[in-house]
Design an enzyme around this catalytic site. Structure first.
Site, mmCIF file in Angstrom:
data_model
loop_
_atom_site.group_PDB
_atom_site.id
_atom_site.type_symbol
_atom_site.label_atom_id
_atom_site.label_comp_id
_atom_site.label_asym_id
_atom_site.label_seq_id
_atom_site.Cartn_x
_atom_site.Cartn_y
_atom_site.Cartn_z
ATOM 1 N N LEU A 1 0.810 -1.226 0.000
ATOM 2 C CA LEU A 1 0.000 0.000 0.000
ATOM 3 C C LEU A 1 0.835 1.264 0.000
ATOM 4 O O LEU A 1 0.481 2.263 -0.608
ATOM 5 C CB LEU A 1 -0.919 0.027 1.234
ATOM 6 C CG LEU A 1 -2.130 -0.894 1.228
ATOM 7 C CD1 LEU A 1 -2.970 -0.642 2.470
ATOM 8 C CD2 LEU A 1 -2.964 -0.681 -0.022
ATOM 9 N N GLU B 1 4.262 -8.990 10.606
ATOM 10 C CA GLU B 1 4.988 -10.026 11.328
ATOM 11 C C GLU B 1 5.945 -10.847 10.473
ATOM 12 O O GLU B 1 6.926 -11.384 10.974
ATOM 13 C CB GLU B 1 3.981 -10.959 12.013
ATOM 14 C CG GLU B 1 3.178 -10.222 13.070
ATOM 15 C CD GLU B 1 1.971 -11.005 13.556
ATOM 16 O OE1 GLU B 1 2.070 -11.637 14.596
ATOM 17 O OE2 GLU B 1 0.925 -10.985 12.860
#
Lengths: 160, 737, 330
Positions: free
Chosen positions: B630, B704
């Site tokens: 993004l 993560e």
């Protein structure tokens, strides 16, 4: 209680505080200058870094009374190209260590200008502020988000 | 769930993917951003915790007289005088907020002590200084009971973890043990990892204010919504009576995902005193009351044919829970997905100890599981005399190895190819100790990164105003991921407006409910709903007769409308429950159809001092397959951040829990060594930017994945540099002498 | 932190008078250690005497080539001073290897001498510690001992001294000048700190009413000196092992050697055994190794710090080797 006159960001602040109040707590709790952060309260993270007479210190280990008369500069009193450079290079994520990183970097650039060596400064090495120099000199400021690369890039850009 | 990219009606250049500066950049670089501890309230009081110093037993006497005598002390709350609190509820699938409780202990409502560090009293005073001074004066007498606190000693008695809807404790394909026995080439290794702590630089903090039966809390939380439900439950008030505010959170990494003692006790102290209370945990209190990453012991056994084909992959683990709570970690999760082994067996085992519950910490499970798996793969490569990348590519699966499901998207081959080229893998000589730079031994290692991708329910409201601005309302959390920035980019593209005209309001439970910032799912989940809302808005504009040339604001102006608002999801009790059920069914269906994950390839170079064993990470390249990105700037930072934390885990970090009494002995940033500037080289991040066709905008979560594989890559590089295999983290220099 | 009263001393005389008359008073210099320990309730003074503005901040050349360093010279000023950098590189390097730039801007030379151990059990009020509470026992024995000593320790205490600067000062035969209302005296740095024996709470030779006023360094035997610090991260960590060394070599023979170790003992450890072996020995790696062996011969260890013995040996050899190589490079 002790009467203390603190000079912060160019303004005098008379305070009536106990002698055990740290400079950090005086700034945050008594003067409402919450830009300076408390991360460990034991001199182990650098989030509380401010400038005292232009030199970077950990305000958590400084008793406020001891710094009467000193010219204290906090992030709120800083207007420096580093701030925009931190945004450009994304030198932070959560932002909690950022005030300390910026104050520390301002102090570090001044130290370097005045010839202060560091643990990685070789004998007779020149005045260039290399990546390794910046990393060593900034190691007193932890960033758990791991924005170290961006911080170093921002400082390098400003240092030229 | 398949989502195509929204068609833009204007020719405006897309901002999704661009390195847009953070919207809160100036606030964070000027000190204006206000974190929890920086909120105040008239008549504010301050709290400090008193911790138990035994690991199990009962409080037989608690003397608060000296503490109460400290000037400024308002009250000292203990189990003798604290208001009643409802016990945490058992976890139920229909209300996922029941997972929120850090422990099952009903603080200050019991004389029982369940771990060394459990809060057993709270001092409330006019100043934080007085509270802390008084807290040190509380004298406690205990009747101690036998406790089990030594993970290494208890680990052999671990019991198998049961399977449930969201996590498998064990899984298998074929007969891995038999295949392993028969394999011509094999490795069978045992690994250990220590307990770790998140150490967000912002300590946990709470400010609680009661107004009658209404409670407002400012809290450093990763899960506004869960916290609200949990507080309502514990204090027996309707959820709507609780408001949680958290505009900025100073890092979480899982440590602020559950609700721990400090938050509950602040609200309790405010209830008891009738005054607003603020509690900022000391660093020591964070360690003593907030769980960290479980330690682990792991076995990885790999069997292969001489050409490198994996015939058997066995991965078993032991981790711990607190006897008072905690969640199992998916230590073996990646081992079901990364390699096309013909036979697979994974099994997770658990022990319960008298310690504070473990807590999720960045990539719980995979962060440590990939260490054991990826180091073992490297060992096998050396057994086979194969290049470790070649061995991985030889076993790169076409379908999900454990169950044959389709991959939603998998470009790991390409990630390795790109990474190897950028890093210069071809320059590596495979022989251990064969590369030097002056006196330094140089080593290079690789490892794969893996983290599953998920979506959760998120509600949003989008309002378009006649002045052309767009307001997005969503109760998401921002703790450094750049959430508001990237969602503004999503809305800007979806509506064809400049990103500067979009404002995202977040961090408040009065806003539509969003998932917690955890499991790498907030961004995708919110984007999913935000896209749906923008589509709704587009449809409304179309109904109003919008012409292709007309800007959204012009439509409103023409119609004389001040604004146009749409919402996705419902925040009523029923709406929320429906949303969660919808999510659960979708999640389960989705799980049956696809295996979706974020993937990556780490390349690292280390230098090891041959005299002292000091290790320096000197270069890093990481190449990710994480769907569509993004925001190039914030994504790169987040990916780097996981690597930095992984470097800490690999080389230095360790919470020292004294096996004699269960007491944490290094609850400080001076003695728990997180990486400093000097430990971190410039990190080269690259990503393939291949959209995931099953996810909104093609994006998958990236919070993560980057920590996974890091310790494996470093261990492999250290082996390459020194010839030594270190299978116990952290790889401190004494292990290399 | 316990409540205390604060007095700012306008001059040395007042400071000495105050400390002599107040039964539980402490001098406050840079505060980097004292304030931390007060916050942890380990130091509990009733009166804090702020000496940070006393005029003890000079670094002056002495006749004969030595240097006198005021007790309130801050670490950063010391490390940057041209006299120190050129004559005693080991001192500058030791200071720069310690703490962080912020702390070095605060911490003083006198305070560094009085820095207290980082033993995890000393810092933890719930643990037994003979240093903190005489007679309570030692929880470190059988506990986490990674940062504990292997030389000069006792059954009562195995804590290590954390200072970097003191290690360099110990190697260079520094002397400490202390003053009280009773007068002035000088203490060799190597005798300033006490070994624990059965009284680990008695850490230094300093009487409760005495103030460190300066540290004197004699003319260096050689300017070829260096500080090597080995630790758990690249910066901002206490030493596991550190070595301060000065080496003079003529015709491939060691003509002068000064060696001290940090991180391995309850005091900055002057390595006299090693120096004895080195003096007159050929300047070779073998000699360095024999010297290191000799120094560590009396070392005793726990499970957690056993590695320090080997690490100390290797770091000694590596540091001396580096000094030798520097010489050939120069």
């Amino acid at each position: 209680m002790a009467e203390v006159r603190l000079r912060v960001n160019g303004a005098d602040h008379p305070l009536d505080i106990q002698p055990q109040v740290s400079l950090l707590d005086a700034l945050r709790e008594h003067l409402g200058l919450t830009g300076t952060k408390k991360g460990c309260d034991q001199g182990a993270c650098g989030a509380c870094t401010v400038l005292a007479d232009g030199e970077r210190i950990n305000s958590c280990l400084a008793l406020a009374v001891q710094y009467e008369g000193a010219e204290i500069t906090t992030i709120e009193g800083i207007d420096h190209p580093l701030q925009a450079a931190f945004v450009r290079h994304d030198g932070f994520q959560c932002g909690y260590c950022t005030s300390g990183q910026i104050c520390s970097a301002v102090g570090m650039l001044a130290e370097h200008k005045e010839g202060m060596p560091s643990a990685v400064t070789g004998q007779g090495s020149g005045s260039h502020l290399s990546g390794a120099e910046i990393r060593e000199r900034m190691s007193g400021n932890l960033c758990r988000c791991g924005a170290y690369n961006g911080i170093v890039e921002a400082i390098q850009e400003v240092a030229g | 769930m398949t989502q195509t990219l929204p068609e833009t009606t204007t020719t405006r250049e897309s901002v999704v993917g661009k390195p847009v500066d953070r919207v809160d950049g100036t606030a964070k670089t000027t000190g204006e951003a206000r974190f929890t501890a920086e909120f105040s309230h008239p008549d504010l009081t301050h709290a400090a915790l008193v911790h138990a110093t035994v690991s199990r037993g009962r409080i037989t006497a608690i003397d608060t007289s000296a503490a109460s005598a400290v000037p400024g002390v308002v009250t000292v709350l203990t189990h003798h005088n604290a208001p009643a609190l409802k016990s945490p509820r058992k976890v139920t699938p229909t209300d996922l907020s029941t997972m929120a409780s850090g422990t099952s202990v009903n603080y200050l409502n019991t004389d029982e002590v369940h771990w060394d560090g459990q809060p057993i009293a709270v001092v409330v005073a006019e100043s934080a200084l007085a509270a802390r001074e008084a807290a040190a004066l509380v004298r406690v007498t205990y009747e101690t009971a036998e406790s089990t606190v030594d993970f290494t000693a208890e680990e052999p008695a671990a019991k198998p973890q049961k399977n449930n809807l969201v996590m498998q404790g064990s899984a298998k394909k074929g007969d891995a043990e038999a295949a392993f026995t028969a394999a011509p080439v094999k490795v069978d290794r045992r690994f250990t990892t220590p307990p770790l702590h998140h150490n967000a630089i912002e300590p946990h903090a709470t400010l609680a204010v009661w107004d009658g039966d209404r409670l407002t809390v400012h809290d450093a939380t990763q899960s506004i919504d869960w916290l609200r439900s949990h507080l309502a439950l514990r204090f027996g008030i309707p959820t709507r009576s609780v408001r949680v505010i958290a505009p900025f959170v100073g890092g979480g990494f899982g440590g602020k995902g559950f609700i721990w003692a400090g938050t509950i006790l602040t609200a309790l102290a405010a209830r008891a005193t009738g005054r607003p209370v603020r509690l900022v945990l000391t660093r020591e209190s964070v360690y003593r009351t907030v769980g960290g990453r479980t330690p682990s012991t792991q076995r990885v056994a790999l069997g292969a044919r001489t050409d490198g084909t994996l015939t058997s992959l066995i991965h078993t683990s032991v981790t711990r829970l607190g006897r008072v709570g905690g969640t199992p970690e998916a230590v073996t999760s990646q081992s079901k997905h990364l390699y096309a082994a013909e036979n697979i067996l994974v099994r997770q085992n658990l022990v319960e100890l008298d310690l504070v519950s473990n807590a999720a910490m960045r990539a719980p499970g995979e962060a440590i599981g990939t260490f054991a798996l990826e180091a073992s793969i490297d060992e096998l490569a050396y057994e086979l005399g194969m290049d470790p990348i070649e061995l991985r590519m030889h076993n790169e699966p076409e379908r999900n190895p454990i169950d044959g499901k389709q991959f939603a998207r998998r470009h790991l081959r390409e990630a390795y190819r790109v990474g190897a080229e950028r890093f210069g893998w071809a320059d590596r000589t495979p022989e251990p100790r064969s590369m030097r730079d002056g006196r330094w031994l140089v080593g290079m290692g690789v490892a794969s990164a893996f983290h599953p991708s998920m979506l959760f329910v998120a509600n949003v409201v989008v309002r378009l105003s006649v002045d052309g601005t767009v307001l997005v309302h969503c109760g998401l959390q921002e703790m450094g991921m750049g959430s508001a920035t990237v969602q503004a980019q999503v809305a800007a593209d979806a509506l064809g407006v400049p990103v500067e005209s979009v404002r995202v309001e977040y961090g408040d439970s009065t806003l539509p409910m969003a998932p917690g910032a955890g499991g790498s799912m907030q961004t995708a989940s919110v984007a999913n709903s935000l896209l749906a809302a923008c589509e709704k808005l587009e449809r409304k504009l179309t109904k109003l007769g919008r012409s292709p040339q007309e800007s959204p604001a012009a439509v409103l102006a023409r119609e004389g409308l001040p604004s146009l608002e749409v919402s996705v999801g419902s925040d009523t009790r029923l709406g929320r429950m429906a949303g969660q059920l919808r999510f659960m069914s979708k999640f389960l269906m989705d799980q049956r159809r696809w295996m979706k994950a974020a993937l990556g390839a780490h390349f690292c170079e280390v230098r090891v001092d041959p005299d002292t064993g000091e290790v320096r990470v000197s270069r890093w390249t990481a190449s990710f397959d994480v769907g569509r990105v993004l925001n190039a700037k914030t994504a790169t930072s987040q990916l780097k951040g996981g690597i930095v934390m992984g470097i800490g885990m690999a080389l230095a970090e360790q919470t020292l829990i004294d096996p004699r009494n269960g007491r944490i002995m290094n609850p400080s940033l001076a003695e728990y060594h997180v990486p400093v500037h000097a430990d971190i080289p410039p990190i080269d991040i690259t990503y393939l930017d291949e959209p995931d066709p099953t996810m909104p905008l093609g994006l998958v979560g990236i919070g993560e994945v980057s920590i996974t594989g890091v310790a494996g890559a470093i261990a492999n590089a250290i082996h390459h540099a020194t010839g030594k295999r270190i299978r116990d983290l952290p790889i401190t220099l004494d292990k290399l002498l | 932190m316990r409540t205390f009263s604060y007095v700012r001393a306008p001059d040395v005389e007042t400071a000495l008078r105050t400390i002599a008359t107040e039964p539980n008073a402490k001098f406050l210099g840079g505060g980097t250690n004292l304030v931390d320990l007060m916050r942890e309730n380990i130091e509990r003074p009733d009166v804090v005497v702020d000496i940070s503005r006393l005029p003890l901040t000079g670094i002056d050349e002495l006749p004969g080539g030595g240097v006198r360093i005021g007790a309130l010279v801050r670490n950063s000023s010391l490390a940057a001073h041209p006299l120190v950098r050129t004559r005693y590189p080991v001192v500058s390097q030791a200071v720069l290897g310690g703490a962080s730039a912020q702390l070095r801007n605060m911490a003083t030379v006198g305070g560094n001498l009085l820095q207290r151990t980082r033993c995890l059990y000393f810092y933890d009020e719930a643990s037994a510690c003979n240093k903190r509470e005489p007679g309570s026992g030692c929880s470190a024995l059988g506990g986490f001992t990674r940062n504990h000593g292997v030389l000069g320790v006792s059954d009562h205490c195995i804590a290590a001294h954390p200072s970097d600067l003191c290690v360099a000062l110990a190697a260079l035969d520094a002397e400490v000048e202390v003053e009280s209302t009773r007068g002035t005296r000088r203490i060799p740095l190597t005798e300033f700190h006490h070994l624990p024996g059965s009284t680990p709470h008695v850490e230094t030779a300093l009487a409760p009413d005495e103030l460190v006023t300066s540290v004197e360094l004699p003319a260096p035997v050689t300017t070829r000196s260096r500080y090597r610090k080995v630790r758990d991260r690249a910066s901002y960590a206490f030493a596991l092992v550190s070595v301060a060394a000065a080496l003079e070599v003529r015709d491939d023979t060691v003509t002068a050697a000064r060696l001290a170790l940090g991180g391995v003992a309850p005091k900055p450890w002057r390595a006299t055994e090693a120096e004895r072996v080195l003096l007159g020995a050929p300047a070779t790696e073998e000699s360095f190794r024999s010297a290191a062996e000799a120094e560590l011969a009396s070392a005793t260890s726990q499970d957690g710090n056993d590695f320090k013995i080997e690490l100390a040996r290797r770091t000694i050899v590596a540091t001396l080797r580096d000094l030798l190589t520097d010489r050939s490079a120069a």
